[in-house]
Motif scaffolding. Structure first.
Motif, PDB file in Angstrom:
ATOM      1  N   GLN A  28       0.649  -1.182  -0.018  1.00  0.00           N
ATOM      2  CA  GLN A  28      -0.042  -0.024   0.034  1.00  0.00           C
ATOM      3  C   GLN A  28       0.798   1.259  -0.025  1.00  0.00           C
ATOM      4  O   GLN A  28       0.466   2.399  -0.687  1.00  0.00           O
ATOM      5  CB  GLN A  28      -0.947   0.001   1.082  1.00  0.00           C
ATOM      6  CG  GLN A  28      -1.939  -1.148   0.973  1.00  0.00           C
ATOM      7  CD  GLN A  28      -2.863  -1.284   2.575  1.00  0.00           C
ATOM      8  OE1 GLN A  28      -2.298  -1.014   3.529  1.00  0.00           O
ATOM      9  NE2 GLN A  28      -4.141  -1.413   2.206  1.00  0.00           N
ATOM     10  N   LEU A  29       1.896   1.167   0.895  1.00  0.00           N
ATOM     11  CA  LEU A  29       2.801   2.451   0.692  1.00  0.00           C
ATOM     12  C   LEU A  29       3.611   2.916  -0.315  1.00  0.00           C
ATOM     13  O   LEU A  29       3.657   3.887  -0.705  1.00  0.00           O
ATOM     14  CB  LEU A  29       3.688   2.393   1.996  1.00  0.00           C
ATOM     15  CG  LEU A  29       3.169   2.334   3.402  1.00  0.00           C
ATOM     16  CD1 LEU A  29       4.171   2.158   4.528  1.00  0.00           C
ATOM     17  CD2 LEU A  29       2.466   3.740   3.703  1.00  0.00           C
ATOM     18  N   CYS A  67       3.522   6.096  -2.476  1.00  0.00           N
ATOM     19  CA  CYS A  67       4.759   6.803  -2.774  1.00  0.00           C
ATOM     20  C   CYS A  67       4.707   7.028  -4.326  1.00  0.00           C
ATOM     21  O   CYS A  67       5.305   7.955  -4.760  1.00  0.00           O
ATOM     22  CB  CYS A  67       6.003   6.008  -2.449  1.00  0.00           C
ATOM     23  SG  CYS A  67       6.487   5.977  -0.654  1.00  0.00           S
ATOM     24  N   GLY A  68       4.235   6.191  -5.245  1.00  0.00           N
ATOM     25  CA  GLY A  68       4.206   6.206  -6.505  1.00  0.00           C
ATOM     26  C   GLY A  68       3.492   7.556  -6.811  1.00  0.00           C
ATOM     27  O   GLY A  68       3.741   8.523  -7.613  1.00  0.00           O
ATOM     28  N   ALA A 124       4.721  11.516  -8.596  1.00  0.00           N
ATOM     29  CA  ALA A 124       4.276  11.999  -9.672  1.00  0.00           C
ATOM     30  C   ALA A 124       3.969  13.532  -9.104  1.00  0.00           C
ATOM     31  O   ALA A 124       4.118  14.435  -9.960  1.00  0.00           O
ATOM     32  CB  ALA A 124       2.761  11.524 -10.051  1.00  0.00           C
ATOM     33  N   LEU A 125       3.426  13.851  -8.000  1.00  0.00           N
ATOM     34  CA  LEU A 125       3.358  15.163  -7.407  1.00  0.00           C
ATOM     35  C   LEU A 125       4.656  15.673  -7.419  1.00  0.00           C
ATOM     36  O   LEU A 125       4.644  16.891  -7.752  1.00  0.00           O
ATOM     37  CB  LEU A 125       2.875  14.860  -6.017  1.00  0.00           C
ATOM     38  CG  LEU A 125       2.563  16.347  -5.479  1.00  0.00           C
ATOM     39  CD1 LEU A 125       1.507  17.208  -6.259  1.00  0.00           C
ATOM     40  CD2 LEU A 125       2.036  16.077  -3.897  1.00  0.00           C
ATOM     41  N   LEU A 126       5.576  15.157  -7.019  1.00  0.00           N
ATOM     42  CA  LEU A 126       6.849  15.822  -6.894  1.00  0.00           C
ATOM     43  C   LEU A 126       7.470  16.021  -8.405  1.00  0.00           C
ATOM     44  O   LEU A 126       8.086  17.136  -8.662  1.00  0.00           O
ATOM     45  CB  LEU A 126       8.231  14.570  -6.121  1.00  0.00           C
ATOM     46  CG  LEU A 126       9.441  15.321  -6.244  1.00  0.00           C
ATOM     47  CD1 LEU A 126       9.493  16.676  -5.135  1.00  0.00           C
ATOM     48  CD2 LEU A 126      10.451  14.155  -5.369  1.00  0.00           C
ATOM     49  N   VAL A 162      -3.397  12.098  -4.804  1.00  0.00           N
ATOM     50  CA  VAL A 162      -2.422  11.873  -3.669  1.00  0.00           C
ATOM     51  C   VAL A 162      -3.285  11.713  -2.422  1.00  0.00           C
ATOM     52  O   VAL A 162      -3.227  10.816  -1.581  1.00  0.00           O
ATOM     53  CB  VAL A 162      -1.453  13.055  -3.737  1.00  0.00           C
ATOM     54  CG1 VAL A 162      -0.693  12.804  -2.404  1.00  0.00           C
ATOM     55  CG2 VAL A 162      -0.699  12.848  -4.836  1.00  0.00           C
ATOM     56  N   GLU A 163      -4.418  12.737  -2.205  1.00  0.00           N
ATOM     57  CA  GLU A 163      -4.934  12.849  -1.109  1.00  0.00           C
ATOM     58  C   GLU A 163      -6.123  11.575  -1.033  1.00  0.00           C
ATOM     59  O   GLU A 163      -5.977  10.877   0.146  1.00  0.00           O
ATOM     60  CB  GLU A 163      -5.977  14.030  -1.164  1.00  0.00           C
ATOM     61  CG  GLU A 163      -5.158  15.326  -0.736  1.00  0.00           C
ATOM     62  CD  GLU A 163      -6.102  16.635  -1.209  1.00  0.00           C
ATOM     63  OE1 GLU A 163      -5.662  17.527  -0.530  1.00  0.00           O
ATOM     64  OE2 GLU A 163      -7.089  16.442  -1.485  1.00  0.00           O
TER      65      GLU A 163
END
Length: 609
Positions: free
Chosen positions: A366-367, A371-372, A376-378, A395-396
C-alpha cells in the motif's frame, strides 16, 4: 511376551511393533483390527495362552459421517424423545479380537457398535466409560465437543491410563455374570489419547491376569505409538465409505506442516525414550546378574577376605555407574516430558510474529502505491508549473485509502511485538539449551540464580495453569561449586512437585491460582535455596517416607516416586549438601536445599569433630 511379567524391555519392543501395524492398511479400521489382533496374540499368560480374552479399539466419531448401519444403532441407544445431530460424537467400535468367533468382527458386536455421546448425563449412565474418560485426565466436554485447539494443547503429551486392577465384582466393569466371571477377567486396562481432529482413540484390554499399577503406567508410552499408526488414516476411517470420512478442517498448506511437525515430535520422543529404556533395562539386567554372582561368591568364599573385598569394591563401582545412568535416563525423560510444553510455548510468539510480518507485507504494498503518487506530485512540482488539482486529489485519495494515520501508529507496534516475540523464542531456546547441557561431569562454579531462572523458563508449561512463580534472589550470592545440570534437575523436580501440590488445591486452575516462591540466600559457607508452594501440605503419616525411591501418593501416570529420591541423591550424596522441608496441612510445603559454596570439602570439614 509374558503379560504377567511385563517390563521395560517388553514395553520398548511392543511400542515399536504397534507403530508398524499400519503397514499395508487402507483405513483406520484396518489399523484398529491389526492392533487388536497383535495385542491379543502377543500378550500371553504363564501357559502361553492369550492373556486378554478380549481386546477392543474405539474412536469417537461424528454421527453424521457414520455408515447407515452404525447411525441406526446409535439412534436405537438414544433416550426416548432424543434426536441425533450430525456433529454428535459416537464411541465407535473400529477393531476387536478375542477368544470367541463373534469377538473378531466389528459387525457382530451386540451392544457397543456406536454409543452416542448425547450429553454428559447420558455418558454418566455408563460407569466404565465415564470413569475411563476421567482417569485419562480428559473433561467430558472435550470429548463431546472436540476441537483442533484441544489437540494442539494436549496432543503432544501422553495421557493417563484407565486401570481397574480387580475387575471381578467391580461396579466399573459391566456384564459381570455374562462376561467377567465366566471368562475369569481379573483386570481391565485402557489407553489412548486425542487425534488432530480432537476425537479420542481408546484401546481396552480385558485381561485374565492381574495388571499391576507399574505395568499399567508403561502403557502411557504405547498410546503414543498407537497414535503414530492411526494419524495417517484419520481422513479415511472406514473400509467402505466416502473417499474421505472427514472433510479437512484446515487447508492443505496449514494441515500438512502441522501433522508433519506433530509426527516428527512424537517419533523423536518415542525414539529417545525407547532407546534409553532398552539400554537401561539391558544394563540393569547385567548388573543385577553381577550382584547375584558377587553375593554368592561372598557366601561361598568367606575365608578369602582380601579377594572378597576386591570383588565388593568392583560391585560398588558398577552400582555407582548404574545410578549415574539412571540419573541420565531420568533427565532425558524430563526433557522428553517438557518437549510438548516447550513447543507450545514457542508456538504462541511465533504466531504473532507471523501475523505482524504478514501485516507489514501488505502495508508495504500500500505504501509503495502511495509513494508512486507522491513521486508524480514531486515531478509536477519540479517542472515549475502549477500542480494540477487532479493530481493533488489523487494523492489525497491514496493517502486516505492506505489510512496513513492508522499505519503510522500500528507499524512501530508491529515491529515492537515481532521483536518481543523473537526475544521470547530466543529466551526459551537458550533456556532449553542450558538446561539440557550435560556438562563435563566435573563440578564448576555456577550462578545458582541464573540456573534457577533457566529451569523456571523451561518448566513454564508445567506450572503456568495452576500457579504464579515469585522469585526472591540474593543478588550477592556467590557462584557455587557444583554440577549445574544436576542442580537444574533438583530444581525441576521441586517445581513440578509444587505445581502438582497446588493443582490438587486449585483443581487445575479452575479455582484460581496458587503461588510457588523460590528464594536464594547465603548462610555462611552455604548457599540456601527454598522452593515453597501453597499446596495441600504433606500428611504427617508419610513425611518420613517422601525421600524413599518409588514412593508416591500421586495417581497412576502422574508420578513415579523418583523425583524427590533423585533430588536427595544429587544434593546429599553427590554434593555433600542437605535437603529438608517444612510443611503445614492446608497451607503448603517449603523444601530447603543447602549446598556448600566451596563444594564437598566445606561439608566434610564441618562434619569433623
Amino acid at each position: 511376551m509374558n503379560f504377567q511379567r511385563f517390563a521395560l524391555g517388553d514395553m520398548a519392543r511392543l511400542s515399536a511393533e504397534l507403530r508398524g501395524v499400519g503397514a499395508g492398511a487402507t483405513c483406520m479400521e484396518d489399523v484398529a483390527a491389526s492392533a487388536c489382533r497383535h495385542l491379543y496374540e502377543h500378550l500371553q499368560d504363564e501357559e502361553d495362552r492369550p492373556a486378554c480374552p478380549l481386546v477392543r479399539f474405539f474412536l469417537t466419531f461424528p454421527y453424521g459421517r457414520l455408515p447407515d448401519d452404525l447411525q441406526a444403532f446409535a439412534r436405537s441407544m438414544l433416550p426416548n424423545g432424543s434426536e441425533p445431530w450430525p456433529g454428535m460424537r459416537c464411541l465407535t467400535l473400529l477393531g476387536t479380537a478375542g477368544d470367541r468367533p463373534e469377538w473378531n468382527a466389528r459387525s457382530a458386536s451386540a451392544g457397543h457398535k456406536a454409543i452416542p455421546f448425547h450429553s454428559a448425563k447420558f455418558i454418566g449412565a455408563f460407569p466404565m466409560l465415564s470413569n475411563l474418560i476421567r482417569q485419562f485426565g480428559i473433561s467430558i466436554d472435550n470429548v463431546i465437543n472436540p476441537s483442533l485447539a484441544f489437540f494442539l494443547e494436549q496432543g503432544g503429551r501422553s495421557f493417563n491410563v484407565f486401570h481397574v486392577p480387580d475387575a471381578q465384582n467391580s461396579p466399573l466393569v459391566p456384564a459381570q455374570e455374562s462376561f467377567v466371571l465366566p471368562f475369569a477377567i481379573r483386570s481391565v486396562l485402557g489407553f489412548g489419547g486425542p487425534l488432530p481432529s480432537g476425537d479420542i482413540y481408546i484401546m481396552v484390554l480385558f485381561s485374565r491376569v492381574s495388571i499391576s499399577a507399574d505395568t499399567a503406567a508403561l502403557f502411557k508410552t504405547l498410546s503414543l505409538s498407537l497414535k503414530l499408526a492411526t494419524i495417517p488414516f484419520e481422513r479415511r476411517v472406514f473400509s467402505a465409505g466416502l473417499p474421505e470420512d472427514r472433510p479437512p478442517e484446515l487447508s492443505p498448506d496449514e494441515e500438512c506442516p502441522l501433522l508433519r511437525a506433530i509426527v516428527a515430535n512424537l517419533e523423536d520422543l518415542l525414539a529417545v525414550h525407547e532407546r534409553v529404556v532398552a539400554e537401561q533395562s539391558a544394563r540393569l539386567r547385567v548388573e543385577g546378574e553381577c550382584l547375584v554372582a558377587a553375593n554368592a561368591t561372598l557366601q561361598a568364599k568367606t575365608a578369602e577376605l582380601e579377594q572378597t573385598n576386591s570383588l565388593l569394591k568392583n560391585e560398588i563401582a558398577h552400582r555407582e555407574r548404574v545410578e549415574g545412568e539412571l540419573l541420565v535416563a531420568h533427565r532425558l525423560e524430563s526433557v522428553g516430558q517438557l518437549a510438548a510444553g516447550i513447543a507450545h510455548e514457542i508456538n504462541t510468539p511465533t504466531q504473532y510474529v507471523g501475523d505482524n510480518t504478514r501485516f507489514l507485507q501488505g502495508t508495504f504494498a500500500q505504501l509503495c502505491t502511495l509513494c508512486g503518487h507522491y513521486d508524480a506530485l514531486l515531478d509536477a512540482a519540479r517542472q515549475g508549473a502549477a500542480v494540477p488539482a487532479a493530481l493533488v486529489t489523487r494523492v489525497e485519495d491514496a493517502r486516505r485509502q492506505v489510512d496513513w494515520d492508522y499505519l503510522r501508529d500500528e507499524i512501530p507496534q508491529a515491529f515492537q511485538q515481532s521483536m518481543e516475540g523473537i526475544e521470547r523464542v530466543a529466551k526459551i531456546v537458550g533456556a532449553m539449551k542450558d538446561f539440557s547441557h550435560m556438562g563435563t561431569g566435573e563440578k564448576a562454579l555456577t550462578d545458582l540464580n541464573k540456573a534457577i531462572e533457566t529451569t523456571i523458563t523451561v518448566a513454564h508449561n508445567e506450572w503456568k495453569y495452576v500457579a504464579e512463580v515469585v522469585t526472591e534472589f540474593d543478588p550477592d550470592l556467590p557462584p557455587v561449586l557444583c554440577r549445574a545440570h544436576e542442580f537444574n534437575q533438583v530444581v525441576l523436580n521441586l517445581l513440578v512437585n509444587a505445581a502438582h501440590a497446588i493443582g490438587d488445591v486449585v483443581h487445575g486452575g479452575g479455582d484460581g491460582k496458587g503461588v510457588i516462591t523460590v528464594r536464594t540466600s547465603r548462610d555462611g559457607d552455604w548457599a540456601e535455596v527454598r522452593v515453597g508452594d501453597t499446596g495441600t501440605g504433606i500428611p504427617e503419616a508419610i513425611r518420613h517416607r517422601i525421600f524413599d525411591p518409588f514412593f508416591t501418593t500421586k495417581a497412576v501416570g502422574r508420578g513415579t516416586g523418583q523425583g524427590l529420591a533423585i533430588a536427595r541423591s544429587i544434593v546429599v550424596d553427590k554434593h555433600g549438601g542437605t535437603i529438608t522441608f517444612e510443611t503445614e496441612i492446608g497451607k503448603g510445603t517449603t523444601f530447603i536445599v543447602r549446598l556448600p559454596i566451596g563444594g564437598n570439602a566445606v561439608a566434610e570439614a564441618e562434619r569433623q569433630p
